[in-house]
Each structure stands twice: as structure tokens, then as C-alpha cells.
Design an enzyme around this catalytic site. Structure first.
Site, PDB file in Angstrom:
ATOM      1  N   CYS A  14       0.817  -1.219   0.000  1.00 19.34           N
ATOM      2  CA  CYS A  14       0.000   0.000   0.000  1.00 19.34           C
ATOM      3  C   CYS A  14       0.853   1.272   0.000  1.00 19.34           C
ATOM      4  O   CYS A  14       1.637   1.499   0.929  1.00 19.34           O
ATOM      5  CB  CYS A  14      -0.928   0.014   1.206  1.00 19.34           C
ATOM      6  N   LYS A  41     -10.093  -9.422   4.779  1.00 18.82           N
ATOM      7  CA  LYS A  41      -9.906  -8.528   5.921  1.00 18.82           C
ATOM      8  C   LYS A  41     -10.447  -9.150   7.198  1.00 18.82           C
ATOM      9  O   LYS A  41     -11.601  -9.573   7.248  1.00 18.82           O
ATOM     10  CB  LYS A  41     -10.609  -7.199   5.651  1.00 18.82           C
ATOM     11  N   VAL A  54      -6.252   0.550   4.709  1.00 20.86           N
ATOM     12  CA  VAL A  54      -5.057   0.925   5.451  1.00 20.86           C
ATOM     13  C   VAL A  54      -4.514   2.222   4.840  1.00 20.86           C
ATOM     14  O   VAL A  54      -4.816   2.521   3.678  1.00 20.86           O
ATOM     15  CB  VAL A  54      -3.992  -0.192   5.386  1.00 20.86           C
ATOM     16  N   GLU A  71      -6.920   7.351   7.383  1.00 19.38           N
ATOM     17  CA  GLU A  71      -6.594   8.272   6.295  1.00 19.38           C
ATOM     18  C   GLU A  71      -5.126   8.737   6.428  1.00 19.38           C
ATOM     19  O   GLU A  71      -4.721   9.308   7.432  1.00 19.38           O
ATOM     20  CB  GLU A  71      -7.526   9.478   6.213  1.00 19.38           C
ATOM     21  N   SER A  72      -4.361   8.494   5.381  1.00 20.26           N
ATOM     22  CA  SER A  72      -2.908   8.661   5.456  1.00 20.26           C
ATOM     23  C   SER A  72      -2.477  10.091   5.758  1.00 20.26           C
ATOM     24  O   SER A  72      -1.580  10.309   6.584  1.00 20.26           O
ATOM     25  CB  SER A  72      -2.251   8.188   4.151  1.00 20.26           C
TER      26      SER A  72
END
Length: 234
Positions: A14, A41, A54, A71-72
Site C-alpha cells: 500500500c 480482511k 489501510v 486516512e494517510s
């Protein structure tokens, strides 16, 4: 494994997880990393992540409980605000807002690049390559002398874009290099990010092989590059 106050819930491929990992490494923060299989998952992960995606950051609280962030970019900004090390946003409010705008610009830029990489036919590859390169040209006009987005200091904008540029260091150079031709500042920025220790260490050693396998499994044209693909990249 030593229990840390921060746990990054992850997947090895990811790119959005990589953003958070880069910031954690830049800040020199100890953290645990737990990978999940996104094709199956687990229930515990779905209970944590409202989006089912993720990264997720688990933050241990003084009372023993855990706060959950998702949320990155939100995770990256939280880490920047709460952890030591050099600030990864400018102090000036206007400059900080501009950096956030270019981080938002990354969303569609990622989409165009990802769709090019996964194209299964010439028409899609050609269209997505053109759209991706158009967005790169806009970034080219914004960049200065580098080596990073805002000059000498590595910041959140750099952490956000580095995982995208990583892909183009893995695929065949005959495919990747023409995309960046005529964009000297973006090319130099991409090279500087690739050499940054935090960027290198945000993924496992086998990441290039895993990504190539992923492209093959998805039936992407560039996974089996042939000379006739040159028409798309010239």
C-alpha cells in the site's frame, strides 16, 4: 515484539501506508507494524477502520486504551504535530496552505499514475499516461531548485509523493523514463526522494518483486513489456 505506543496497521504494497511509515521514520519514532491481508480482511481490522482501508494508526493512551486514526494524510499531520524532529510543514500559514493544496493535488495524480501502470490495452495506457504527464508538468512549474518540494528541507509533500515515484523506479526504464522526459525538476525531485533513507526503509526489501508480481497478476501491459508498447511511451 516490544509493545510501542504507536502501531501502524499496514499492507506491504500500500502506497498510503508508506506515507505514514516515511513520517514515522523521519521523526525517529519507534512503532510496531502489523500487516493485514486486504483480500480477506479480518474482523478486528474492520472494527478499527471505518473505510476498510489501510493505513490505520493505533495510538495507545495513558489509561491503556487506544485511539484510532485513519486516512494517510490525517495520520501524517498528527505525527508531525505530536512527535519530535524537524517540522514537516512550513511555519507560515500561507505556505502551509499551499503545501496542503499540493498534497490534495496528489490524489488525482496518484489515480492517473496507477491507472497507467495497470492499463491492459493501448488506448487506456496512452490516455492515462497523457493525463499523468499533464499533472507532472503542473508540479514541474511549482518546483524550485530542490532537492525537495520546498527546497532543502524534506516535508510532508515529499512524503506523500515518494511512494508514487517509487513505482517508476521499479518498472522497465524504457517505459518509465520517457514519462519524465522534459521535466528536469520533477526528475531531480524523484531521484532525491528515492535516495532518502526514510523512503527506502518504508518498504520491505522484496517490495520491487512484490509489485512486479502484482502487476502480472492484474494483467497490466507493462508487466510483460514488449517493443510494440513503445508507441505508448514515445
Amino acid at each position: 515484539m516490544t509493545e510501542q505506543s504507536l502501531t501502524l496497521v499496514s499492507h506491504p504494497l500500500c502506497p498510503f501506508v508508506q506515507r505514514a511509515a516515511i513520517v514515522l521514520l523521519e521523526k525517529g519514532v519507534a512503532f510496531d507494524r502489523v500487516n493485514v491481508e486486504l483480500s480477506a480482511k479480518p474482523d478486528w481490522f474492520l472494527a478499527l477502520s471505518p473505510t476498510g482501508k489501510v493505513p490505520v494508526l493505533k495510538v495507545r493512551q495513558p489509561n491503556g486504551g487506544e485511539a484510532i486514526l485513519f486516512e494517510s494524510v490525517v495520520i501524517c499531520e498528527y505525527l508531525n504535530e505530536t512527535q519530535g524532529g524537524a517540522a514537516m510543514y512550513p511555519d507560515d500559514a500561507l505556505l502551509r496552505a499551499r503545501h496542503r493544496a499540493w498534497i490534495e493535488f496528489a490524489t488525482q495524480t496518484f489515480a492517473e499514475g496507477w491507472q497507467f501502470l495497470h492499463a491492459k490495452d493501448m488506448a487506456t495506457a496512452d490516455a492515462r499516461r497523457a493525463a499523468f504527464r499533464d499533472r507532472l508538468s503542473k508540479i514541474e512549474a511549482e518546483l524550485g531548485d530542490g532537492p525537495y518540494f520546498a527546497g532543502a528541507n524534506f516535508g510532508l509533500v515529499d512524503a506523500v509523493y515518494a511512494p508514487l515515484f517509487r513505482y517508476f523506479g521499479i518498472i522497465d526504464p524504457e517505459v518509465a523514463d520517457p514519462i519524465f522526459a522534459g521535466l528536469p525538476r520533477v526528475t531531480a525531485w524523484r531521484a532525491a526522494l528515492a535516495e532518502r533513507s526514510s523512503v527506502k526503509n518504508a518498504v520491505i526489501d522484496t517490495y520491487p518483486d512484490l509489485f512486479r508480481d502484482h502487476l502480472r497478476q492484474q494483467g497490466a501491459m507493462i508487466a510483460a513489456y514488449q517493443p510494440e508498447f513503445q508507441g505508448v511511451i514515445s
